[in-house]
Design an enzyme around this catalytic site. Structure first.
Site, PDB file in Angstrom:
ATOM      1  N   ASP A 114     -11.048   5.828 -21.892  1.00 16.81           N
ATOM      2  CA  ASP A 114     -11.909   4.955 -22.706  1.00 16.81           C
ATOM      3  C   ASP A 114     -12.547   5.786 -23.813  1.00 16.81           C
ATOM      4  OD1 ASP A 114     -13.792   3.139 -23.689  1.00 16.81           O
ATOM      5  OD2 ASP A 114     -15.222   3.573 -22.080  1.00 16.81           O
ATOM      6  N   ASN A 125     -14.483   4.273 -26.432  1.00 16.91           N
ATOM      7  CA  ASN A 125     -15.632   3.624 -27.094  1.00 16.91           C
ATOM      8  C   ASN A 125     -16.784   3.297 -26.138  1.00 16.91           C
ATOM      9  OD1 ASN A 125     -14.592   1.488 -25.679  1.00 16.91           O
ATOM     10  ND2 ASN A 125     -14.207   0.165 -27.454  1.00 16.91           N
ATOM     11  N   ASP A 185     -17.049   1.423 -23.437  1.00 16.79           N
ATOM     12  CA  ASP A 185     -17.234   0.105 -22.812  1.00 16.79           C
ATOM     13  C   ASP A 185     -16.727   0.062 -21.372  1.00 16.79           C
ATOM     14  OD1 ASP A 185     -14.491   0.112 -23.139  1.00 16.79           O
ATOM     15  OD2 ASP A 185     -14.383  -1.779 -24.260  1.00 16.79           O
ATOM     16  N   ASP A 237      -8.418   2.346 -23.510  1.00 14.70           N
ATOM     17  CA  ASP A 237      -7.950   1.700 -24.739  1.00 14.70           C
ATOM     18  C   ASP A 237      -6.797   2.476 -25.368  1.00 14.70           C
ATOM     19  OD1 ASP A 237      -9.389   3.877 -26.061  1.00 14.70           O
ATOM     20  OD2 ASP A 237     -11.210   2.709 -25.697  1.00 14.70           O
ATOM     21  N   ASP A 247       5.429  -3.782 -21.403  1.00 13.20           N
ATOM     22  CA  ASP A 247       5.617  -4.623 -20.229  1.00 13.20           C
ATOM     23  C   ASP A 247       5.997  -6.017 -20.712  1.00 13.20           C
ATOM     24  OD1 ASP A 247       5.448  -5.419 -17.449  1.00 13.20           O
ATOM     25  OD2 ASP A 247       3.954  -3.834 -17.221  1.00 13.20           O
ATOM     26  N   ASP A 281       8.910  -7.651 -15.860  1.00 12.93           N
ATOM     27  CA  ASP A 281       8.119  -8.042 -14.695  1.00 12.93           C
ATOM     28  C   ASP A 281       8.744  -9.222 -13.954  1.00 12.93           C
ATOM     29  OD1 ASP A 281       5.405  -7.934 -13.272  1.00 12.93           O
ATOM     30  OD2 ASP A 281       5.451 -10.019 -13.962  1.00 12.93           O
ATOM     31  N   GLU A 337      11.871  -4.962 -12.736  1.00 15.34           N
ATOM     32  CA  GLU A 337      11.243  -5.095 -11.415  1.00 15.34           C
ATOM     33  C   GLU A 337      12.015  -6.200 -10.692  1.00 15.34           C
ATOM     34  OE1 GLU A 337       6.845  -5.927  -9.503  1.00 15.34           O
ATOM     35  OE2 GLU A 337       7.563  -7.221 -11.104  1.00 15.34           O
ATOM     36  N   HIS A 382       1.394   0.748 -10.447  1.00 17.23           N
ATOM     37  CA  HIS A 382       0.138  -0.006 -10.516  1.00 17.23           C
ATOM     38  C   HIS A 382       0.035  -1.071  -9.426  1.00 17.23           C
ATOM     39  CE1 HIS A 382       3.032  -2.618 -12.354  1.00 17.23           C
ATOM     40  NE2 HIS A 382       2.175  -3.622 -12.307  1.00 17.23           N
ATOM     41  N   ASP A 383       1.146  -1.369  -8.747  1.00 18.04           N
ATOM     42  CA  ASP A 383       1.162  -2.377  -7.682  1.00 18.04           C
ATOM     43  C   ASP A 383       1.208  -1.762  -6.292  1.00 18.04           C
ATOM     44  OD1 ASP A 383       0.998  -4.752  -9.109  1.00 18.04           O
ATOM     45  OD2 ASP A 383       3.161  -4.897  -9.407  1.00 18.04           O
TER      46      ASP A 383
END
Length: 556
Positions: A21, A23, A25, A29, A98, A199, A256, A328-329
């Site tokens: 990140d 910025n 928040d 990003d 993706d 995906d 996938e 990520h899964d």
């Protein structure tokens, strides 16, 4: 085999929300990705896969897309993306996006128009169906629990969603919808992306009769995968997608794919397959429970090794698979595949060795190269993942206590791999100056890139050596095209294989057991190429591997 530009490449998956990140928040990003391109280049990465960065309400972390042509403001702007593309090209690297085209977000303009006119043309972009006997059109359970059918307000119809109710499935029988999707794919390829990770793509083919099947759970529903497995003809749709888009640009595609039918592998990833490659989930599916995560099981070393070896032998007959330890899964591989005594830097290096040097395209997930592990969450409220919350509920309904249910989801939660990237020992692991969107793993004090940069014996430095060996001029051919053959399968706890060309034979051997093992090699050792233990002893045609030792040897 027809040689392709991507065969000898190494890929790296970035989960942008958790990468860096810039910025404050609390959300990663695109500028954070740009800032770390040199880190990735030094690691040896060629292809960067970005998890979804499109505009989205983030019900399923960006896999619910509301505008395929826009960057989510959380991640930056299209100008940021264009800069990222330009900077990767300067470094001889490639970006793949993706591609989520089985479903979109219920906030997408198409779905909003469909709801406004349930009899109109946009309704046919989706599956709007009348109920049966006052109930849903069929008894399918969605991937995230509950019926796949949601009522269309103000009508007697329902719409289909195999994932969350906010992710309506797209109707691939509609030529106009397909053209919209193909135009979008080509727009990104024209922009300069090198390809896509695709995906849940096998789900695009539906049996439009939507027949009921016998229930497989106490809820009276059956997994929606049953319909996917029973229907034929997905290949025709995939071939059309390839011809209308990827093929025109020489794009690299990695799919996938679950629930593929037997003997379809060549159609999917052969020389003229639908895709360049597809992920090998043979190890990941072993621990799945038949009633949910709470019935998941421990996997023995023997069955894990057998699954990977079998998959390798199957793959090399037809093409290239994409090899993963985690994504990520999935939970973190260091926590999932290593026994407790091996969950340390040495064991993590061993796991990396036996994965990165397999035949196929290595896909490294962010933080894997640091040895990041599963994160302990103290309550279900700390989790963000929609699937984790559903599985917690499933476990409670099955009679588990709250403590047992939390333990069950802790092992498999997708949030294990989504915790922020551990850049340094500073506050929030150097990921953000603000409040991170998801908990930072407390072990960031020890496991982080800044510390590992300074330590010649770190996991990060070892991964750099491992990738450099794979891509070196001397051994690139063997590790790319060399035949894969299992070795020492009768030795308990040994994970070993050879990669051979007519000119070279390389042995990769690792001891996943607790005791020392002496291996009698088929020939003498020409050279020790890499090891996670400087003390490994070898002489003549013998090598001694202690617990968690891994060695890469060129044989005479």
């Amino acid at each position: 085999m027809i040689k392709k530009w991507w065969h000898d490449k190494v890929a790296y998956q970035i989960y942008p929300k958790s990468f860096l990140d810039t910025n404050g928040d609390g959300i990663g990003d695109l500028r954070g990705v740009i800032r770390r391109l040199d880190y990735l280049k030094e690691l040896g990465v060629d292809i960067i896969w970005l998890s979804p960065i499109y505009q989205s309400p983030f019900v399923d972390q960006g896999y619910d897309i509301s505008d395929y042509y826009a960057i989510a403001p959380e991640f930056g702007t299209m100008a940021d993306f264009d800069e990222l593309l330009a900077e990767t090209k300067k470094r001889g690297m490639y970006i793949i996006m993706d591609l989520v085209i089985n479903h979109c977000s219920d906030k997408h303009e198409w779905f909003q128009k469909a709801l406004a006119d349930p009899e109109g043309e946009y309704a046919d972009y989706f599956y709007f169906r009348k109920g049966k006997d006052g109930k849903e059109p069929s008894n399918y359970r969605s991937y995230f629990g509950g019926s796949t059918w949601e009522p269309v307000p103000g009508t007697d119809k329902y719409y289909l969603h195999m994932f969350a109710k906010e992710q309506p499935d797209l109707n691939w029988n509609n030529p106009r919808l397909k053209k919209e999707l193909f135009d979008m794919v080509n727009w990104w390829l024209e922009k300069g992306v090198a390809g896509f990770r695709i995906d849940a793509i096998i789900n695009i083919k539906k049996d439009t009769a939507f027949p009921d099947y016998p229930a497989d759970g106490a809820d009276g529903l059956v997994s929606c995968t049953k319909m996917v497995e029973e229907v034929d003809g997905v290949g025709e749709l995939l071939e059309e997608l390839k011809k209308e888009t990827f093929e025109k640009y020489g794009a690299f595609t990695v799919a996938e794919v679950f629930n593929m039918k037997e003997d379809e592998l060549r159609e999917f990833i052969g020389d003229d397959g639908h895709f360049s490659t597809m992920f090998d989930f043979s190890a990941a599916v072993l621990s799945e429970g038949d009633k949910g995560w709470h019935t998941g099981r421990e996997v023995t070393f023997g069955e894990w090794r057998s699954a990977l070896f079998e998959s390798q032998l199957e793959g090399q007959k037809v093409g290239f698979k994409a090899n993963i330890i985690e994504n990520h899964d999935e939970p973190r591989g260091a926590s999932r595949y290593l026994p407790s005594y091996a969950q340390n830097p040495k064991g993590i290096k061993m796991l990396g060795t036996t994965s990165v040097l397999l035949r196929g395209i290595p896909f490294i997930y962010q933080g894997q190269e640091l040895g990041m592990t599963n994160c302990r969450f103290d309550s279900i409220e700390e989790y963000d993942d929609i699937s984790t919350k559903d599985q917690y509920k499933v476990a409670l309904e099955a009679g588990l206590t709250a403590e047992e249910a939390l333990e069950a989801v802790a092992r498999f939660s997708r949030d294990n791999s989504r915790t922020p990237m551990q850049w340094s020992g500073e506050r929030n692991a150097g990921f953000t100056t603000g409040k991170p969107w998801l908990k930072v793993n407390p072990n960031y004090i020890q496991v982080n890139a800044a510390e590992e940069e300074k330590d010649a014996a770190s996991v990060l430095q070892y991964y750099r050596q491992l990738i450099a060996l794979r891509k070196s001029d001397s051994y690139r051919e063997a590790f790319t095209y060399g035949e894969f053959r299992p070795a020492f399968e009768d030795e308990k706890g040994i994970f070993a294989f050879t990669r051979s060309t007519p000119e070279q034979k390389i042995l990769v051997a690792a001891n996943y057991g607790t005791g020392e093992q002496v291996l009698e090699l088929p020939s003498g050792i020409k050279k020790l190429l890499l090891s996670n233990n400087a003390e490994i002893k070898s002489a003549g045609n013998r090598i001694c591997l202690g617990s968690c030792d891994a060695a890469v040897l060129e044989l005479e």
